[in-house]
Scaffold this active site. Sequence first.
Site, PDB file in Angstrom:
ATOM      1  N   ASP A  70     -18.860 -14.041 -25.397  1.00  0.00           N
ATOM      2  CA  ASP A  70     -18.682 -13.178 -23.982  1.00  0.00           C
ATOM      3  C   ASP A  70     -18.695 -11.984 -23.840  1.00  0.00           C
ATOM      4  O   ASP A  70     -18.384 -11.312 -22.951  1.00  0.00           O
ATOM      5  CB  ASP A  70     -17.404 -14.131 -23.337  1.00  0.00           C
ATOM      6  N   ARG A  95     -11.256 -14.737 -25.889  1.00  0.00           N
ATOM      7  CA  ARG A  95     -11.779 -13.701 -25.406  1.00  0.00           C
ATOM      8  C   ARG A  95     -10.708 -12.402 -25.765  1.00  0.00           C
ATOM      9  O   ARG A  95     -11.312 -11.033 -25.553  1.00  0.00           O
ATOM     10  CB  ARG A  95     -12.014 -13.523 -23.919  1.00  0.00           C
ATOM     11  N   ARG A 140      -7.379 -14.960 -13.323  1.00  0.00           N
ATOM     12  CA  ARG A 140      -7.278 -14.321 -14.751  1.00  0.00           C
ATOM     13  C   ARG A 140      -6.517 -13.065 -14.536  1.00  0.00           C
ATOM     14  O   ARG A 140      -5.610 -12.898 -15.432  1.00  0.00           O
ATOM     15  CB  ARG A 140      -8.916 -13.623 -14.897  1.00  0.00           C
ATOM     16  N   HIS A 169     -13.372 -14.273 -11.024  1.00  0.00           N
ATOM     17  CA  HIS A 169     -13.234 -12.951 -10.926  1.00  0.00           C
ATOM     18  C   HIS A 169     -13.478 -12.335  -9.609  1.00  0.00           C
ATOM     19  O   HIS A 169     -14.665 -12.668  -8.853  1.00  0.00           O
ATOM     20  CB  HIS A 169     -14.102 -12.129 -12.181  1.00  0.00           C
ATOM     21  N   CYS A 267     -21.319  -8.501 -14.093  1.00  0.00           N
ATOM     22  CA  CYS A 267     -20.589  -8.929 -15.461  1.00  0.00           C
ATOM     23  C   CYS A 267     -20.974  -8.187 -16.646  1.00  0.00           C
ATOM     24  O   CYS A 267     -20.424  -7.980 -17.463  1.00  0.00           O
ATOM     25  CB  CYS A 267     -20.478 -10.405 -15.640  1.00  0.00           C
TER      26      CYS A 267
HETATM   27  N1  ARG Z   1     -17.622 -16.658 -19.785  1.00  0.00           N
HETATM   28  C1  ARG Z   1     -16.888 -15.394 -19.361  1.00  0.00           C
HETATM   29  C2  ARG Z   1     -15.406 -15.869 -18.500  1.00  0.00           C
HETATM   30  O1  ARG Z   1     -15.560 -16.851 -18.178  1.00  0.00           O
HETATM   31  C3  ARG Z   1     -17.733 -14.824 -18.019  1.00  0.00           C
HETATM   32  C4  ARG Z   1     -17.287 -13.440 -17.490  1.00  0.00           C
HETATM   33  C5  ARG Z   1     -18.065 -12.959 -16.182  1.00  0.00           C
HETATM   34  N2  ARG Z   1     -17.804 -11.736 -16.214  1.00  0.00           N
HETATM   35  C6  ARG Z   1     -17.383 -11.117 -14.929  1.00  0.00           C
HETATM   36  N3  ARG Z   1     -17.427  -9.831 -14.942  1.00  0.00           N
HETATM   37  N4  ARG Z   1     -17.146 -11.916 -14.009  1.00  0.00           N
HETATM   38  O2  ARG Z   1     -14.673 -15.083 -18.689  1.00  0.00           O
END
Ligand code: ARG
Length: 276
Positions: A70, A95, A140, A169, A267
């Site tokens: 990621d 992550r 998040r 996000h 992203c």
């Molecule tokens: N797979 C990543 C996650 O779920 C995707 C992040 C996408 N990034 C963003 N800026 N929205 O964290």
Amino acid sequence: MTVTPRATSRHYLMCEPTHYTVSYEINPWMDSTRYTDASLAVQQWRTLRETFESLGHVVETIDPIPGLPDMVYAANGATVVDGLVYSARFRYPERQPEGPAYEKWFADHGYVTHTAEQVNEGEGDILSVGDVLLAGTGFRTDRAAHDEIARVTGREVVSLELVDPHYYHLDTALAVLGSEPGAEQVAYYPPAFSDASRAELERRFPDAVVASERDAACLGLNAVSDGLNVVVAPGAVDLAAQLTERGYRPHPVDTSELLKGGGGAKCCTLEIRAAR
Ligand code: ARG
């Protein structure tokens, strides 16, 4: 207030998806049983990078680290305002090593970094518009991080609550079209927000572009604007039409392979904002 779109040149940090795959699932777009094509992801990413360069923007890159698929979503790596770096602190263990990796890149390049104490996913949830920072929460980034970044940057922070897990996000539900003070403009998808946050957005941006379900469903709001040129998913046809009507220039770039991880153009793009 009607805003006349005007481009300013930007400085971006990106990460090539060399090790791209979907090996875990932390958002509803991710399906680890589905085939992913790292070479197609790289091809799409290079087109995105070349598009930024052809628009006159400076793109720097951070080396991808094996085992951190990621990392391509560079927007989550940190938040940079007024030349100051507020590090990311990721919610999910998969992550978490990305935070220090991005912070190290900035420190190695001479930036002053502030290591976050609170959970936040960088520009995924923290967007700079004029003199304020719009900050997402709900999936998040913790609300406490909003207070922390307000302290660190001295900026006013507007908390916005996300309610639909597909738009986990802030940058999946809201695009900053004009970020320069006096030319603030956004596009957003209202159903992604709580009633109170929707009301706050209506109050602050009465003239905002309101995206359709079709725009949102291809992560069309995950767009990158320089104030005039808007790099956007090709499927966001309603959004592109509205942008054109208002004098913006949409530049469709296909990032469909990267959508399998739940991300689009924005992203993949971390903006480095110098002190002004
Ligand atoms: N797979 C990543 C996650 O779920 C995707 C992040 C996408 N990034 C963003 N800026 N929205 O964290």
